[in-house]
Scaffold this motif. Structure first.
Motif, short mmCIF file in Angstrom:
data_model
loop_
_atom_site.label_atom_id
_atom_site.label_comp_id
_atom_site.label_asym_id
_atom_site.label_seq_id
_atom_site.Cartn_x
_atom_site.Cartn_y
_atom_site.Cartn_z
N VAL A 79 38.14 -35.14 12.74
CA VAL A 79 36.96 -34.32 13.11
C VAL A 79 37.11 -33.58 14.25
O VAL A 79 38.12 -33.44 14.97
N ASN A 80 36.56 -32.40 13.94
CA ASN A 80 36.31 -31.32 15.33
C ASN A 80 34.77 -30.95 14.98
O ASN A 80 34.47 -30.49 14.07
N ASP A 81 34.40 -30.27 16.32
CA ASP A 81 33.27 -29.69 16.26
C ASP A 81 33.51 -28.30 16.69
O ASP A 81 32.32 -27.57 17.19
N ASP B 16 36.01 -27.21 18.93
CA ASP B 16 36.49 -27.02 19.99
C ASP B 16 38.09 -26.62 19.67
O ASP B 16 38.61 -26.88 18.79
N ALA B 17 38.89 -26.80 20.75
CA ALA B 17 40.28 -26.27 20.76
C ALA B 17 41.01 -27.42 20.06
O ALA B 17 42.38 -27.17 19.41
N THR B 18 40.86 -28.77 20.36
CA THR B 18 41.54 -29.91 19.70
C THR B 18 41.05 -30.77 18.72
O THR B 18 39.81 -31.12 19.22
N ALA B 19 41.37 -30.90 17.63
CA ALA B 19 40.92 -31.88 16.72
C ALA B 19 40.88 -33.53 17.22
O ALA B 19 41.86 -33.69 17.91
N ASP B 20 40.29 -34.17 16.82
CA ASP B 20 40.30 -35.84 16.88
C ASP B 20 40.64 -36.36 15.98
O ASP B 20 40.33 -36.45 14.74
N THR C 20 30.99 -38.78 16.62
CA THR C 20 31.22 -37.67 17.77
C THR C 20 32.50 -36.91 17.11
O THR C 20 33.18 -36.96 16.32
N GLU C 21 32.22 -35.58 17.77
CA GLU C 21 33.19 -34.47 17.19
C GLU C 21 32.96 -34.09 15.81
O GLU C 21 33.82 -33.26 15.30
N ILE C 22 31.80 -34.30 15.46
CA ILE C 22 31.48 -33.75 13.95
C ILE C 22 30.86 -32.38 14.11
O ILE C 22 30.36 -32.16 15.14
N PRO C 23 30.76 -31.58 13.04
CA PRO C 23 30.65 -30.29 12.78
C PRO C 23 29.03 -30.20 13.19
O PRO C 23 28.39 -31.26 12.61
N ALA C 24 28.51 -29.26 13.76
CA ALA C 24 27.06 -28.85 13.84
C ALA C 24 26.38 -28.71 12.45
O ALA C 24 27.39 -28.49 11.52
N SER D 288 35.80 -26.14 13.01
CA SER D 288 34.89 -27.15 12.53
C SER D 288 35.32 -27.91 11.37
O SER D 288 35.71 -27.20 10.48
N CYS D 289 35.64 -29.26 11.34
CA CYS D 289 36.01 -29.78 10.35
C CYS D 289 35.77 -31.31 10.14
O CYS D 289 35.59 -32.10 11.22
N PHE D 290 35.78 -31.81 8.99
CA PHE D 290 35.72 -33.67 9.03
C PHE D 290 36.59 -33.71 7.56
O PHE D 290 36.42 -32.95 6.54
N GLY D 291 37.62 -34.40 7.79
CA GLY D 291 38.35 -34.87 6.52
C GLY D 291 39.54 -35.81 6.66
O GLY D 291 39.52 -36.51 7.91
N ILE D 292 40.44 -35.93 5.84
CA ILE D 292 41.41 -36.93 5.81
C ILE D 292 42.89 -36.21 5.82
O ILE D 292 42.80 -35.25 5.32
#
Length: 157
Positions: free
Chosen positions: A73-75, A77-81, A121-125, A56-60
């Motif tokens: 971003v990734n919530d 799952d297997a692949t980050a966006d 979308t795809e942001i961590p819980a 789970s992540c959000f960053g640059i």
């Protein structure tokens, strides 16, 4: 190489905020991530184009094939966006700001004085434990130089 704060964990629901100024001295042969990530163990980048995968992540950040800085971003799952920022992958000194807006349920990003970009979308819980990670990994032995000027982290917990 980099800074990893695993003793201080943040939640997106606390409006976590990171402001850092970093310079990559070499523009190729490495990956970089600046932001919040659930990988509180090794907190390492694989150097294989898998930033935030299964985390789970959000960053640059940058993967070694990117021509522009990416909002990642990734919530979990297997692949980050990845969303291209439009700001060239270069060796200039950059100010990165990464934050969560709990009221709007989104993760936001700003590079230097460019417009703010927020993703929903795809942001961590909201209650996922996230450590601050400012990391670089290399895919060769000569491209691992970067400099920190400052880092500031806070939340409204």
């Amino acid at each position: 190489a980099g800074l990893r704060h695993t003793a201080l964990l943040y939640h997106r629901e606390w409006d976590a905020y990171l402001d850092t100024k970093i310079q990559r001295v070499t523009a190729g042969g490495n990956e970089m991530f600046v932001g919040f990530n659930s990988d509180t163990g090794t907190g390492a980048l694989a150097g294989t184009g898998t930033i935030c995968n299964s985390d789970s992540c959000f960053g640059i950040g940058l993967e070694n094939s990117n021509t522009a800085w990416q909002y990642i971003v990734n919530d979990g799952d297997a692949t980050a966006d990845f969303t291209a920022s439009g700001i060239t992958n270069d060796t200039a000194v950059h100010r990165f700001q990464v934050w969560a807006e709990s009221e709007n349920n989104r993760a936001c990003f700003r590079i230097d004085d460019k417009p703010i970009t927020c993703l929903t979308t795809e942001i961590p819980a909201t209650t996922t434990d996230l450590a601050v990670l400012n990391l670089m990994s290399t895919v060769d032995i000569t491209s691992d130089t970067f400099e920190y000027y400052w880092e500031y982290v806070t939340s409204l917990k």
